[in-house]
Scaffold this motif. Sequence first.
Motif, PDB file in Angstrom:
ATOM      1  N   GLY A 217      -6.620   3.389  -6.370  1.00 56.65           N
ATOM      2  CA  GLY A 217      -7.652   2.419  -6.752  1.00 56.65           C
ATOM      3  C   GLY A 217      -7.523   1.140  -5.944  1.00 56.65           C
ATOM      4  O   GLY A 217      -8.525   0.567  -5.486  1.00 56.65           O
ATOM      5  N   LEU A 218      -6.297   0.693  -5.752  1.00 55.52           N
ATOM      6  CA  LEU A 218      -6.046  -0.525  -4.963  1.00 55.52           C
ATOM      7  C   LEU A 218      -6.533  -0.342  -3.527  1.00 55.52           C
ATOM      8  O   LEU A 218      -7.183  -1.224  -2.956  1.00 55.52           O
ATOM      9  CB  LEU A 218      -4.542  -0.852  -4.989  1.00 55.52           C
ATOM     10  CG  LEU A 218      -4.052  -1.941  -4.039  1.00 55.52           C
ATOM     11  CD1 LEU A 218      -4.696  -3.292  -4.359  1.00 55.52           C
ATOM     12  CD2 LEU A 218      -2.531  -2.092  -4.104  1.00 55.52           C
TER      13      LEU A 218
ATOM     14  N   PHE B  14       2.568   3.064  -2.687  1.00 56.47           N
ATOM     15  CA  PHE B  14       1.871   2.227  -1.717  1.00 56.47           C
ATOM     16  C   PHE B  14       2.370   2.526  -0.298  1.00 56.47           C
ATOM     17  O   PHE B  14       1.596   2.692   0.630  1.00 56.47           O
ATOM     18  CB  PHE B  14       2.084   0.747  -2.055  1.00 56.47           C
ATOM     19  CG  PHE B  14       1.277  -0.185  -1.200  1.00 56.47           C
ATOM     20  CD1 PHE B  14      -0.045  -0.461  -1.522  1.00 56.47           C
ATOM     21  CD2 PHE B  14       1.819  -0.773  -0.055  1.00 56.47           C
ATOM     22  CE1 PHE B  14      -0.814  -1.311  -0.725  1.00 56.47           C
ATOM     23  CE2 PHE B  14       1.063  -1.619   0.747  1.00 56.47           C
ATOM     24  CZ  PHE B  14      -0.263  -1.889   0.408  1.00 56.47           C
ATOM     25  N   GLU B  15       3.697   2.640  -0.179  1.00 55.80           N
ATOM     26  CA  GLU B  15       4.300   2.930   1.130  1.00 55.80           C
ATOM     27  C   GLU B  15       3.722   4.218   1.723  1.00 55.80           C
ATOM     28  O   GLU B  15       3.351   4.270   2.886  1.00 55.80           O
ATOM     29  CB  GLU B  15       5.799   3.147   0.912  1.00 55.80           C
ATOM     30  CG  GLU B  15       6.700   2.413   1.857  1.00 55.80           C
ATOM     31  CD  GLU B  15       8.132   2.512   1.349  1.00 55.80           C
ATOM     32  OE1 GLU B  15       8.714   3.594   1.523  1.00 55.80           O
ATOM     33  OE2 GLU B  15       8.633   1.534   0.759  1.00 55.80           O
ATOM     34  N   VAL B  16       3.656   5.242   0.881  1.00 53.56           N
ATOM     35  CA  VAL B  16       3.207   6.554   1.357  1.00 53.56           C
ATOM     36  C   VAL B  16       1.705   6.549   1.650  1.00 53.56           C
ATOM     37  O   VAL B  16       1.275   6.959   2.731  1.00 53.56           O
ATOM     38  CB  VAL B  16       3.537   7.636   0.301  1.00 53.56           C
ATOM     39  CG1 VAL B  16       2.901   8.962   0.672  1.00 53.56           C
ATOM     40  CG2 VAL B  16       5.045   7.782   0.160  1.00 53.56           C
ATOM     41  N   LEU B  17       0.907   6.060   0.710  1.00 51.23           N
ATOM     42  CA  LEU B  17      -0.548   6.183   0.846  1.00 51.23           C
ATOM     43  C   LEU B  17      -1.130   5.167   1.830  1.00 51.23           C
ATOM     44  O   LEU B  17      -2.050   5.477   2.584  1.00 51.23           O
ATOM     45  CB  LEU B  17      -1.224   6.056  -0.520  1.00 51.23           C
ATOM     46  CG  LEU B  17      -0.873   7.156  -1.530  1.00 51.23           C
ATOM     47  CD1 LEU B  17      -1.541   6.893  -2.857  1.00 51.23           C
ATOM     48  CD2 LEU B  17      -1.274   8.529  -1.010  1.00 51.23           C
ATOM     49  N   ALA B  18      -0.586   3.947   1.843  1.00 54.78           N
ATOM     50  CA  ALA B  18      -1.127   2.914   2.735  1.00 54.78           C
ATOM     51  C   ALA B  18      -0.884   3.291   4.191  1.00 54.78           C
ATOM     52  O   ALA B  18      -1.684   2.966   5.073  1.00 54.78           O
ATOM     53  CB  ALA B  18      -0.503   1.562   2.425  1.00 54.78           C
TER      54      ALA B  18
ATOM     55  N   ALA C 291      -9.808  -2.970 -13.563  1.00 55.56           N
ATOM     56  CA  ALA C 291     -11.144  -3.493 -13.892  1.00 55.56           C
ATOM     57  C   ALA C 291     -12.206  -2.394 -13.852  1.00 55.56           C
ATOM     58  O   ALA C 291     -13.059  -2.310 -14.738  1.00 55.56           O
ATOM     59  CB  ALA C 291     -11.508  -4.628 -12.950  1.00 55.56           C
ATOM     60  N   ALA C 292     -12.137  -1.534 -12.831  1.00 51.67           N
ATOM     61  CA  ALA C 292     -13.151  -0.479 -12.693  1.00 51.67           C
ATOM     62  C   ALA C 292     -13.033   0.513 -13.850  1.00 51.67           C
ATOM     63  O   ALA C 292     -14.034   0.918 -14.449  1.00 51.67           O
ATOM     64  CB  ALA C 292     -12.985   0.234 -11.359  1.00 51.67           C
ATOM     65  N   ASN C 293     -11.784   0.878 -14.177  1.00 54.94           N
ATOM     66  CA  ASN C 293     -11.561   1.799 -15.306  1.00 54.94           C
ATOM     67  C   ASN C 293     -12.072   1.183 -16.610  1.00 54.94           C
ATOM     68  O   ASN C 293     -12.755   1.841 -17.398  1.00 54.94           O
ATOM     69  CB  ASN C 293     -10.065   2.119 -15.428  1.00 54.94           C
ATOM     70  CG  ASN C 293      -9.775   3.071 -16.576  1.00 54.94           C
ATOM     71  OD1 ASN C 293      -9.967   4.269 -16.477  1.00 54.94           O
ATOM     72  ND2 ASN C 293      -9.355   2.520 -17.708  1.00 54.94           N
ATOM     73  N   ASP C 294     -11.743  -0.100 -16.815  1.00 56.39           N
ATOM     74  CA  ASP C 294     -12.089  -0.740 -18.084  1.00 56.39           C
ATOM     75  C   ASP C 294     -13.606  -0.902 -18.236  1.00 56.39           C
ATOM     76  O   ASP C 294     -14.136  -0.781 -19.338  1.00 56.39           O
ATOM     77  CB  ASP C 294     -11.378  -2.090 -18.206  1.00 56.39           C
ATOM     78  CG  ASP C 294      -9.871  -1.912 -18.342  1.00 56.39           C
ATOM     79  OD1 ASP C 294      -9.428  -0.761 -18.521  1.00 56.39           O
ATOM     80  OD2 ASP C 294      -9.135  -2.910 -18.247  1.00 56.39           O
TER      81      ASP C 294
END
Lengths: 114, 231
Positions: free
Chosen positions: A9-10, A48-52, B24-27
């Motif tokens: 999501g981030l 984060f390390e893996v996906l970024a 925020a998107a989930n909520d």
Amino acid sequence: MHEISLVQGLLKQLALLAAEHGSKSVSKVRLEVGPHSGIVIDSFKFGFEVLAAEIDLTRHARLEIVIPPLRYKCCYCGHVRQTERLPETCSQCAKTLLVPDGGDGLILLQVEME
Amino acid sequence: MCDDCGCVSPGHHHVVDVNQSLLAANDALARKNREHIEELGAVAINLISSPGSGKTTLLEKTIERLAKEFRIGVIEGDIETERDADRIRAKGVPVVQLTTGGACHLDAALTHKGIHALEDQLGEKKLDLLFIENVGNLVCPATFYLGEHQRVVMISVPEGPDKPAKYPKAFISSQVFIISKTDLLPYFDFSPEAAIKDARQLNPRLMVMSLSATTGDGFDSWLAYLRSLCQ
């Protein structure tokens, strides 16, 4: 390991921000992780390390995590106390009904991009 | 063009203060789910526990006892298989199985799909109670709001009384705490008082119930609680 889906999501949010600002590379991400957020920080960092690293935009991004202090509020007198762990009693009125005061957030504070 | 300084030059260093929750998107989607659930006429309960605590058995027995009084629907969350949905279907109520395909929790987006699938089964019919049985896991589901009205966390006697202290988030974020399989108390070193004390220390507002779905012991207070939600 719900941390992985939160990292995903981030990364989506970072892609939107970069598009909005015409940036090609994210250099730093500052994130607040509340002590009651239910997030394992090491798992989040690992995710984060893996996906970024798989994405051009975030390949060189550094993740900085800020942990706000633990605070508890007395349900009787409203006194808020900053503490290392859940206290047995309120330090002001000595009653035992204490609830967490905030600290459950997982907040993207700041992003630095080029 | 950049919104903060108007520059168009590539390589310009931007510092953007976002201050937005990663959830925020989930909520936002969860709030829509809640509206949707209310349009169906239902009160929704998000049931969270470890695998094997007896979530599905609790629902089976609840349906047996309440199916004549209330219109009940169930959304089942699991990593794989339709097994739980099959058990609920056998009780004659509408049920949707969500399989996460690996994810350790339900989120608002998946729940949204579940509500639509349930609506397809219901047609014009309404519901009074919607149970959302989360993926068996005492950790991850606690972070994701699905749009429920009440969150119920459960531990069973064989798991041990230290679960509230070890997995605080599920207990902080719930309204009801159930200790299940109390018929096994004679065989385990489980102190309900210790578990309740730890849970109440984390969340003084928690409503506590002890029950055995097998013997029916303590089940009346659970049913009374559900009836109070439907009034």
